[in-house]
Design a protein around this motif. Structure first.
Motif, PDB file in Angstrom:
ATOM      1  N   TYR A 487      52.631  -6.171  67.424  1.00  0.00           N
ATOM      2  CA  TYR A 487      52.055  -7.493  66.932  1.00  0.00           C
ATOM      3  C   TYR A 487      50.733  -7.512  66.758  1.00  0.00           C
ATOM      4  O   TYR A 487      49.706  -6.687  67.272  1.00  0.00           O
ATOM      5  CB  TYR A 487      52.516  -8.515  67.878  1.00  0.00           C
ATOM      6  CG  TYR A 487      54.062  -8.902  67.943  1.00  0.00           C
ATOM      7  CD1 TYR A 487      54.857  -9.497  67.496  1.00  0.00           C
ATOM      8  CD2 TYR A 487      54.732  -8.095  69.014  1.00  0.00           C
ATOM      9  CE1 TYR A 487      56.151  -9.650  67.519  1.00  0.00           C
ATOM     10  CE2 TYR A 487      55.989  -8.059  69.146  1.00  0.00           C
ATOM     11  CZ  TYR A 487      56.843  -8.939  68.382  1.00  0.00           C
ATOM     12  OH  TYR A 487      58.037  -9.162  68.584  1.00  0.00           O
ATOM     13  N   VAL A 488      50.235  -8.275  65.788  1.00  0.00           N
ATOM     14  CA  VAL A 488      48.599  -8.621  65.530  1.00  0.00           C
ATOM     15  C   VAL A 488      48.528 -10.134  65.686  1.00  0.00           C
ATOM     16  O   VAL A 488      48.897 -10.859  65.050  1.00  0.00           O
ATOM     17  CB  VAL A 488      48.284  -7.899  64.151  1.00  0.00           C
ATOM     18  CG1 VAL A 488      46.994  -8.248  63.866  1.00  0.00           C
ATOM     19  CG2 VAL A 488      48.593  -6.419  64.114  1.00  0.00           C
ATOM     20  N   VAL A 489      47.200 -10.421  66.277  1.00  0.00           N
ATOM     21  CA  VAL A 489      46.657 -11.671  66.451  1.00  0.00           C
ATOM     22  C   VAL A 489      45.334 -11.889  65.835  1.00  0.00           C
ATOM     23  O   VAL A 489      44.790 -10.743  65.619  1.00  0.00           O
ATOM     24  CB  VAL A 489      47.008 -12.218  67.523  1.00  0.00           C
ATOM     25  CG1 VAL A 489      48.389 -12.448  68.144  1.00  0.00           C
ATOM     26  CG2 VAL A 489      46.141 -11.506  68.774  1.00  0.00           C
ATOM     27  N   GLY A 490      44.899 -12.964  65.634  1.00  0.00           N
ATOM     28  CA  GLY A 490      43.386 -13.311  65.499  1.00  0.00           C
ATOM     29  C   GLY A 490      43.208 -13.649  63.958  1.00  0.00           C
ATOM     30  O   GLY A 490      44.335 -14.186  63.321  1.00  0.00           O
ATOM     31  N   GLN A 491      42.090 -13.444  63.461  1.00  0.00           N
ATOM     32  CA  GLN A 491      41.841 -14.327  62.219  1.00  0.00           C
ATOM     33  C   GLN A 491      42.051 -13.511  61.047  1.00  0.00           C
ATOM     34  O   GLN A 491      41.863 -14.152  59.690  1.00  0.00           O
ATOM     35  CB  GLN A 491      40.151 -14.284  62.143  1.00  0.00           C
ATOM     36  CG  GLN A 491      39.637 -15.235  63.499  1.00  0.00           C
ATOM     37  CD  GLN A 491      38.413 -16.101  63.249  1.00  0.00           C
ATOM     38  OE1 GLN A 491      38.218 -16.935  62.585  1.00  0.00           O
ATOM     39  NE2 GLN A 491      37.041 -15.364  63.514  1.00  0.00           N
ATOM     40  N   SER A 492      42.795 -12.525  61.026  1.00  0.00           N
ATOM     41  CA  SER A 492      43.306 -11.927  60.021  1.00  0.00           C
ATOM     42  C   SER A 492      44.798 -12.293  59.791  1.00  0.00           C
ATOM     43  O   SER A 492      45.564 -11.767  58.861  1.00  0.00           O
ATOM     44  CB  SER A 492      43.375 -10.154  60.149  1.00  0.00           C
ATOM     45  OG  SER A 492      42.046  -9.929  59.955  1.00  0.00           O
ATOM     46  N   THR A 493      45.437 -13.173  60.630  1.00  0.00           N
ATOM     47  CA  THR A 493      46.857 -13.307  60.317  1.00  0.00           C
ATOM     48  C   THR A 493      46.927 -14.746  59.408  1.00  0.00           C
ATOM     49  O   THR A 493      45.727 -15.324  59.208  1.00  0.00           O
ATOM     50  CB  THR A 493      47.606 -13.807  61.669  1.00  0.00           C
ATOM     51  OG1 THR A 493      46.726 -14.920  62.351  1.00  0.00           O
ATOM     52  CG2 THR A 493      47.247 -12.396  62.679  1.00  0.00           C
ATOM     53  N   ARG A 494      47.929 -15.211  59.073  1.00  0.00           N
ATOM     54  CA  ARG A 494      48.132 -16.260  58.325  1.00  0.00           C
ATOM     55  C   ARG A 494      47.730 -17.745  59.060  1.00  0.00           C
ATOM     56  O   ARG A 494      47.737 -18.911  58.194  1.00  0.00           O
ATOM     57  CB  ARG A 494      49.454 -16.423  57.608  1.00  0.00           C
ATOM     58  CG  ARG A 494      50.532 -16.786  58.637  1.00  0.00           C
ATOM     59  CD  ARG A 494      52.032 -16.909  58.006  1.00  0.00           C
ATOM     60  NE  ARG A 494      53.079 -17.122  58.993  1.00  0.00           N
ATOM     61  CZ  ARG A 494      53.496 -18.569  59.085  1.00  0.00           C
ATOM     62  NH1 ARG A 494      52.829 -19.619  58.502  1.00  0.00           N
ATOM     63  NH2 ARG A 494      54.440 -18.757  60.204  1.00  0.00           N
ATOM     64  N   TYR A 495      47.307 -17.681  60.331  1.00  0.00           N
ATOM     65  CA  TYR A 495      47.119 -19.009  60.838  1.00  0.00           C
ATOM     66  C   TYR A 495      45.804 -19.429  60.665  1.00  0.00           C
ATOM     67  O   TYR A 495      45.572 -20.569  61.460  1.00  0.00           O
ATOM     68  CB  TYR A 495      47.638 -18.754  62.512  1.00  0.00           C
ATOM     69  CG  TYR A 495      48.989 -18.557  62.556  1.00  0.00           C
ATOM     70  CD1 TYR A 495      50.183 -19.552  62.243  1.00  0.00           C
ATOM     71  CD2 TYR A 495      49.587 -17.113  62.437  1.00  0.00           C
ATOM     72  CE1 TYR A 495      51.287 -19.265  62.441  1.00  0.00           C
ATOM     73  CE2 TYR A 495      50.931 -16.886  62.858  1.00  0.00           C
ATOM     74  CZ  TYR A 495      51.735 -17.962  62.557  1.00  0.00           C
ATOM     75  OH  TYR A 495      53.240 -17.576  62.626  1.00  0.00           O
ATOM     76  N   GLY A 496      45.197 -18.730  60.129  1.00  0.00           N
ATOM     77  CA  GLY A 496      43.568 -19.184  59.711  1.00  0.00           C
ATOM     78  C   GLY A 496      42.312 -18.668  60.681  1.00  0.00           C
ATOM     79  O   GLY A 496      42.778 -18.139  61.537  1.00  0.00           O
ATOM     80  N   SER A 497      41.252 -19.244  60.295  1.00  0.00           N
ATOM     81  CA  SER A 497      40.257 -18.542  60.842  1.00  0.00           C
ATOM     82  C   SER A 497      39.643 -19.599  61.953  1.00  0.00           C
ATOM     83  O   SER A 497      40.385 -20.761  62.218  1.00  0.00           O
ATOM     84  CB  SER A 497      38.945 -18.515  59.820  1.00  0.00           C
ATOM     85  OG  SER A 497      38.828 -19.552  59.127  1.00  0.00           O
ATOM     86  N   GLY A 498      38.565 -19.150  62.754  1.00  0.00           N
ATOM     87  CA  GLY A 498      38.025 -20.062  63.666  1.00  0.00           C
ATOM     88  C   GLY A 498      38.771 -19.998  64.866  1.00  0.00           C
ATOM     89  O   GLY A 498      39.753 -19.370  65.120  1.00  0.00           O
ATOM     90  N   ILE A 499      38.008 -20.812  65.943  1.00  0.00           N
ATOM     91  CA  ILE A 499      38.628 -20.824  67.322  1.00  0.00           C
ATOM     92  C   ILE A 499      40.021 -21.226  67.154  1.00  0.00           C
ATOM     93  O   ILE A 499      41.086 -20.482  68.041  1.00  0.00           O
ATOM     94  CB  ILE A 499      37.548 -21.637  68.272  1.00  0.00           C
ATOM     95  CG1 ILE A 499      36.252 -20.837  68.345  1.00  0.00           C
ATOM     96  CG2 ILE A 499      38.369 -21.659  69.606  1.00  0.00           C
ATOM     97  CD1 ILE A 499      36.301 -19.404  68.897  1.00  0.00           C
TER      98      ILE A 499
END
Length: 558
Positions: A487-499
């Protein structure tokens, strides 16, 4: 926090990287009974949410400048509450009548809480664009609300019902912000005011989608705040949750590669050569680096490899960290977005073409105004602020900054040092244009570059914003990959940028692993973590030390 002891070889899940996405995912796996290990290559947890200290006097945030939607029903407070962290992270509201100050040549506007008040302010400063502004805010407020509803409430909802409930997001969400500007026939000045805070997501109107812009704007218009005690409070609290529920967190442990056997992730190999096994591996590295370096393109379909090789990241940043021996007079608790060019689309075209003689705009964040009662922020009577600007993607102007991620030779390279000195001066001059003269009061001045970002987070291109383009416009990958168990998490996913976007990616990933809608559950009030397992915080408790920092509060961090 242990750095050098040899780790047990077998875990339920291993998380590579300790940004907000990785720590949030690990925390939710830990509170649901998984034996989790988080591995961070840097010396301090937190990724872009970590802090550092200088001159035994100042504490600077790497990436936490303000957070939106932090009321009782806010997304990030709900995620923390679901872990049993209610009350352990507090948020201090910024000025609700103007948490962002936007300045253009001949124009000044304070951005208030609420879409209706925001529209009133826009019309007040841009009366000739009134009808276009009404249409713009109608579209963006609807897209923001519909996307938030989908995120928080749509688990298990029939797809036809989702389509019925999100008509504006379906019509506009994947179109560019430039398209909406054209639709609304807005002037260059109106476009610049509306996109003034584009540094929150690191791309310009011709690349950013309406969905990205609307969700970020909606996020802040629900109320902007700052964590009391600084950004390190977030990673420290998540770390305490992980370890309190039986997991482990280690700094100074670099993962060399992710192990894949028979098409399935099964562990990691550290730079020391130690092999650690787990049936679940979560990468908090950006998507291209995960595919091309940590895992290897041989394990992915050709279409994914092509996207990874042609991916475009958000623009990188230069950040000037400033300490003064006096306060800045007359400033309210608001950020400053200063634009020397009243045509933001032209300014972004200049960045795309590599032009950066001087920053066309800067974002100035005043930590000492947002958190005036935390002693480590600055000495009494002093000011602590950061001046940020986007810069071109090419690393060539930084000379040896183009060396492999994580390298340190660039810091002694004459070409790098000359460029750093030049950019420091242009940033300082631009900040004085925005704030008035202050350099004779400077007690600390330090520039972070794209090479700095690459060194600490190993991000592709030195960008803190994740993917700007992954295939088509607005496309971003989900947290689940084509490799089983990876799995991959963080700001490169479709859930958006920022904290908050990164934290949402973490809880969404944990939900996919567990097969349950965690975010809707905790937003509805479920508490999965046991607060009784969390440690007491004494008078000398220090979030930086909890996260691996060696310096006690008030001393210099190495």
């Amino acid at each position: 926090m242990s750095r050098g002891h040899r780790l047990p070889a077998d875990w339920d899940a291993i998380v590579v990287g300790s940004g907000m996405g990785g720590l949030t995912c690990a925390a939710y796996l830990a509170v649901t009974g998984h034996r989790v290990l988080v591995l961070e290559q840097a010396g301090v947890l937190g990724g872009n949410s970590h802090v550092f200290r200088r001159r035994s006097a100042y504490e600077f945030d790497a990436g936490v400048h303000y957070i939106g939607d932090c009321g009782p029903d806010g997304v990030l407070p709900s995620i923390l509450r679901g872990l049993g962290l209610d009350g352990r992270v507090e948020f201090r509201a910024m000025d609700p009548d103007g948490f962002d100050e936007v300045v253009l040549p001949g124009l000044r506007m304070f951005v208030p809480v609420g879409w209706d008040r925001y529209l009133d302010r826009l019309i007040e400063v841009l009366p000739t664009d009134k009808e276009g502004l009404r249409e713009f805010t109608r579209v963006c407020s609807a897209v923001g609300a519909e996307m938030r509803w989908t995120l928080l409430s749509a688990a298990g909802v029939d797809p036809a019902e989702i389509l019925r409930r999100t008509p504006t997001a379906m019509a506009w969400g994947r179109r560019t912000l430039h398209d909406l500007f054209e639709h609304c026939r807005l002037s260059a000045a109106a476009r610049t005011v509306l996109a003034a805070q584009a540094l929150n997501y690191g791309i310009g109107p011709e690349a950013a989608t309406v969905g990205t812009h609307a969700s970020v704007t909606d996020h802040y218009l629900r109320g902007a705040a700052y964590p009391v005690g600084g950004g390190q409070m977030l990673s420290a609290s998540l770390s305490e949750t992980i370890t309190g529920h039986g997991g482990a967190v280690r700094v100074g442990h670099r993962v060399e590669r992710v192990l894949v056997e028979e098409g399935r992730a099964c562990g990691v190999v550290l730079a020391t050569g130690q092999e650690l096994r787990a049936p679940i591996v979560v990468s908090n590295a950006d998507y291209p680096r995960t595919v091309l370096e940590l895992v290897g393109e041989q394990h992915f379909p050709k279409s994914i490899v092509k996207r990874a090789r042609t991916a475009v990241m958000g623009f990188p940043l230069v950040v000037l960290y400033v300490g003064l021996d006096r306060e800045l007079p007359g400033r309210r608790n608001a950020n400053l977005w200063w634009h020397g060019n009243a045509d933001i689309e032209e300014a972004f075209r200049g960045l795309t073409d590599g032009r950066f003689d001087a920053p066309p705009s800067v974002f100035i964040s005043f930590a000492s105004g947002k958190d005036p009662h935390t002693p480590a922020i600055r000495p009494p009577g002093h000011a602590n602020f950061q001046v940020m600007a986007l810069c071109p993607r090419s690393l060539e102007p930084w000379g040896a900054a183009a060396e492999p991620a994580g390298g340190e030779r660039y810091r002694r390279d004459p070409a790098y040092l000359a460029q750093k000195e030049r950019v420091t001066e242009t940033m300082l001059a631009t900040a004085e244009r925005a704030l008035g003269p202050f350099r004779r009061h400077v007690t600390h001045l330090e520039l972070a570059t794209p090479a700095t970002q690459r060194r600490y987070t190993r991000s592709t291109g030195g960008s803190p914003f994740g993917l700007a383009r992954w295939g088509g416009t607005g496309a971003r990958p989900d947290t689940r990959t084509s490799v089983a168990g990876l799995y991959v998490v963080g700001q490169s996913t479709r859930y958006g940028s920022g904290i908050t976007g990164a934290a949402v990616s973490g809880i969404a990933c944990a939900g996919q692993i567990l097969g349950r809608p965690l975010l809707p559950e905790v937003y509805a009030g479920a508490v999965l973590g046991d607060h009784r397992l969390l440690p007491e915080r004494g008078a000398d408790w220090d979030p930086l030390r909890v996260c691996g920092g060696r310096a006690p509060r008030g001393t210099r961090s190495s």
